[in-house]
Design a protein around this motif. Structure first.
Motif, mmCIF file in Angstrom:
data_model
loop_
_atom_site.group_PDB
_atom_site.id
_atom_site.type_symbol
_atom_site.label_atom_id
_atom_site.label_comp_id
_atom_site.label_asym_id
_atom_site.label_seq_id
_atom_site.Cartn_x
_atom_site.Cartn_y
_atom_site.Cartn_z
ATOM 1 N N MET A 171 38.751 -39.363 12.867
ATOM 2 C CA MET A 171 38.910 -38.018 13.325
ATOM 3 C C MET A 171 38.643 -37.076 12.166
ATOM 4 O O MET A 171 38.973 -37.339 11.025
ATOM 5 N N ALA A 172 38.055 -35.962 12.487
ATOM 6 C CA ALA A 172 37.701 -34.988 11.472
ATOM 7 C C ALA A 172 38.925 -34.154 11.112
ATOM 8 O O ALA A 172 39.722 -33.778 11.957
ATOM 9 N N SER A 173 39.027 -33.873 9.849
ATOM 10 C CA SER A 173 40.164 -33.077 9.401
ATOM 11 C C SER A 173 39.841 -31.589 9.561
ATOM 12 O O SER A 173 38.715 -31.201 9.892
ATOM 13 N N TRP A 174 40.836 -30.741 9.305
ATOM 14 C CA TRP A 174 40.636 -29.308 9.483
ATOM 15 C C TRP A 174 39.672 -28.741 8.437
ATOM 16 O O TRP A 174 39.001 -27.751 8.673
ATOM 17 N N ILE A 175 39.534 -29.405 7.247
ATOM 18 C CA ILE A 175 38.581 -28.965 6.220
ATOM 19 C C ILE A 175 37.154 -29.195 6.699
ATOM 20 O O ILE A 175 36.269 -28.362 6.494
ATOM 21 N N LEU A 227 32.158 -26.869 8.765
ATOM 22 C CA LEU A 227 31.158 -26.781 9.824
ATOM 23 C C LEU A 227 31.051 -25.342 10.330
ATOM 24 O O LEU A 227 29.952 -24.804 10.491
ATOM 25 N N PHE A 228 32.216 -24.736 10.590
ATOM 26 C CA PHE A 228 32.213 -23.356 11.071
ATOM 27 C C PHE A 228 31.610 -22.395 10.030
ATOM 28 O O PHE A 228 30.846 -21.502 10.378
ATOM 29 N N ALA A 229 31.916 -22.578 8.766
ATOM 30 C CA ALA A 229 31.380 -21.717 7.708
ATOM 31 C C ALA A 229 29.869 -21.890 7.586
ATOM 32 O O ALA A 229 29.117 -20.910 7.439
ATOM 33 N N SER A 282 24.129 -15.934 10.409
ATOM 34 C CA SER A 282 23.953 -14.591 9.838
ATOM 35 C C SER A 282 22.590 -14.448 9.157
ATOM 36 O O SER A 282 21.978 -13.384 9.201
ATOM 37 N N ILE A 283 22.093 -15.509 8.547
ATOM 38 C CA ILE A 283 20.756 -15.469 7.949
ATOM 39 C C ILE A 283 19.691 -15.281 9.027
ATOM 40 O O ILE A 283 18.787 -14.455 8.886
ATOM 41 N N VAL A 284 19.800 -16.008 10.121
ATOM 42 C CA VAL A 284 18.855 -15.881 11.224
ATOM 43 C C VAL A 284 18.937 -14.471 11.821
ATOM 44 O O VAL A 284 17.913 -13.835 12.105
#
Length: 123
Positions: free
Chosen positions: A1-5, A10-12, A19-21
């Motif tokens: 399972m993926a941790s919150w980090i 991924l979200f960042a 934002s670049i696009v």
């Protein structure tokens, strides 16, 4: 399972790429709007810019006689500006006196010097 980090990373990453696009799309749209505004202002002045070139809108048509008249006016202006007909004999031209420069006098004494080549060597 993926941790919150991992989820935060991924979200960042998605946010930065998004934002670049968005910035690229915004710049392209603003440049296109500027080009279109410039084309419209030129079109109001009588210049139509398209992919095939520029066309100029004139208020009247020129026929062959108009072109011949304009060419004749140009020749007459050039003839009047020239000095061909100005020497009608009423004035005598002043002959120009030739003066020798010091380098031409010094080199005309008959002695020949060897000249250097293009890169400083002797020929």
């Amino acid at each position: 399972m993926a941790s919150w980090i991992d989820l935060f990373s991924l979200f960042a990453t998605i946010s930065v790429l998004g934002s670049i696009v968005y910035a690229i799309i915004f710049v392209v749209k603003s440049v296109n709007q500027g080009v279109n505004a410039t084309k419209e202002s030129l079109k109001s002045r009588g210049l139509d810019v398209s992919a095939s070139g520029v066309s100029v809108k004139t208020s009247r048509r020129f026929d062959r006689e108009d072109y011949v008249d304009a060419t004749q006016r140009g020749f007459v202006k050039a003839l009047n500006a020239s000095s061909i007909r100005k020497g009608d004999g009423t004035t005598t031209p002043v002959p120009l006196a030739r003066e020798h420069s010091t380098s031409s006098v010094a080199s005309s004494d008959g002695s020949k010097k060897k000249k250097k080549g293009a890169f400083g060597g002797r020929k």
